[in-house]
Design a protein around this motif. Structure first.
Motif, short mmCIF file in Angstrom:
data_model
loop_
_atom_site.label_atom_id
_atom_site.label_comp_id
_atom_site.label_asym_id
_atom_site.label_seq_id
_atom_site.Cartn_x
_atom_site.Cartn_y
_atom_site.Cartn_z
N UNK A 98 -20.66 -34.42 -32.76
CA UNK A 98 -19.24 -34.03 -32.74
C UNK A 98 -19.17 -32.52 -32.98
N UNK A 99 -18.51 -31.80 -32.06
CA UNK A 99 -18.47 -30.34 -32.16
C UNK A 99 -17.22 -29.84 -32.87
N UNK A 100 -16.13 -30.59 -32.73
CA UNK A 100 -14.89 -30.14 -33.37
C UNK A 100 -13.90 -31.30 -33.42
N UNK A 141 -21.65 -31.83 -23.13
CA UNK A 141 -22.78 -32.37 -22.40
C UNK A 141 -22.72 -31.86 -20.95
N UNK A 142 -23.71 -32.25 -20.17
CA UNK A 142 -23.73 -31.87 -18.76
C UNK A 142 -22.90 -32.84 -17.93
N UNK A 143 -22.10 -32.30 -17.02
CA UNK A 143 -21.22 -33.17 -16.22
C UNK A 143 -22.00 -34.00 -15.19
N UNK A 153 -17.77 -21.04 -23.90
CA UNK A 153 -17.90 -20.60 -25.29
C UNK A 153 -18.80 -21.57 -26.07
N UNK A 154 -18.62 -22.86 -25.82
CA UNK A 154 -19.47 -23.84 -26.49
C UNK A 154 -20.93 -23.63 -26.07
N UNK A 155 -21.14 -23.43 -24.78
CA UNK A 155 -22.51 -23.25 -24.26
C UNK A 155 -23.17 -22.02 -24.90
N UNK A 156 -22.43 -20.93 -24.96
CA UNK A 156 -23.01 -19.68 -25.47
C UNK A 156 -23.24 -19.73 -26.98
N UNK A 158 -22.64 -26.68 -15.21
CA UNK A 158 -22.26 -28.08 -15.46
C UNK A 158 -21.96 -28.37 -16.93
N UNK A 159 -22.21 -27.39 -17.80
CA UNK A 159 -21.99 -27.64 -19.23
C UNK A 159 -20.49 -27.82 -19.48
N UNK A 160 -20.14 -28.91 -20.11
CA UNK A 160 -18.72 -29.27 -20.24
C UNK A 160 -18.39 -29.67 -21.67
N UNK A 161 -17.29 -29.12 -22.14
CA UNK A 161 -16.76 -29.53 -23.45
C UNK A 161 -15.72 -30.61 -23.18
#
Ligand SMILES: Cc1cc2nc3c(=O)[nH]c(=O)nc-3n(C[C@H](O)[C@H](O)[C@H](O)COP(=O)(O)O)c2cc1C
Length: 221
Positions: A74-76, A86-88, A131-134, A180-183
């Motif tokens: 869980x990120x937030x 995760x990746x889409x 932003x999540x990816x970085x 593809x990185x998706x929040x």
């Protein structure tokens, strides 16, 4: 050998569950908002030494309604939106694109506590996903940059090669973002807090979204 004589059966039947001692939970003192109660319980889990208390099981369904589940972080959590990334192109990504509904489950064994969340899934905009990816470590960014999560791995050498290439790309361009990185976020319409009891008199409290606020119902154990 009968089914109950099998070693795995004896092992399973001999394992304790909800052995305790476990904390009490009084639903009458619960806050109006499930986000607040989750934050209290998460802090209790951290204080009790639960390893990775932010790990949860994400359940999705495929187009035929067949469920699949896996553990994520869980990120937030804010305003009833439970976020993970995760990746889409992964199995979960495809399933969420097809059926944007999900369930999340947390379990903290030393406290005998479970939290269950259900709701519609929303995808963050590209800026927030980036932003999540970085915010991830360079090695985690390199792994995500491959964009091949859940594909069949035919040759581990190819993975190592691609990983090294991805790490080099990131080293040269630290602002590079995996497309593809998706929040994702689960917009909770139901959150249940479950406090286990050694004598099985478990205490359950369900929050149900009603417009801008929540109603609460105790549930039979
Ligand atoms: C503790 C833990 C945390 C994990 N966190 C994530 C995560 O945040 N994002 C992710 O894509 N996979 C994470 N994984 C891997 C997933 O469980 C899963 O293997 C992967 O996402 C592929 O799932 P899929 O094939 O259903 O798409 C984590 C696994 C564990 C055990």
């Amino acid at each position: 050998m009968t089914a109950t004589d099998r070693p795995i059966t004896r092992l399973l039947r001999g394992l304790p569950s909800l052995a305790g001692p476990l904390p009490a939970f009084d639903p009458d003192t619960a806050p109006d908002d499930p986000d607040a109660l989750f934050e209290d319980w998460l802090r209790d889990a951290v204080d009790a030494g639960v390893i990775e208390p932010h790990a949860m099981t994400l359940s999705t369904v495929d187009p035929a309604g067949r469920p699949s589940a896996r553990v994520l972080i869980l990120k937030n959590l804010s305003g009833g939106l439970w976020q993970f990334a995760s990746g889409s192109a992964s199995r979960k990504g495809k399933e969420l694109a097809d059926t944007p509904w999900a369930a999340l489950t947390f379990y903290w064994p030393v406290l005998g506590r479970q939290v269950r969340v259900r709701g519609a899934v929303v995808v963050a905009n590209a800026e927030n996903s980036a932003r999540d990816y970085l915010g991830r470590s360079p090695s985690a960014r390199a792994a995500a940059l491959l964009g091949r999560q859940s594909e069949v791995l035919h040759d581990p050498r190819e993975r190592d090669l691609r990983l090294a290439e991805a790490a080099e790309l990131i080293r040269r361009d630290p602002a590079l973002v995996a497309p593809e990185w998706t929040l994702y976020g689960v917009r909770a319409d139901e959150v249940e807090f479950w406090q286990g009891d050694h004598h099985r008199n478990h205490v359950r409290l369900r929050y149900t979204a009603t417009g801008e606020s929540w109603t609460t119902d105790p549930l039979w154990p």
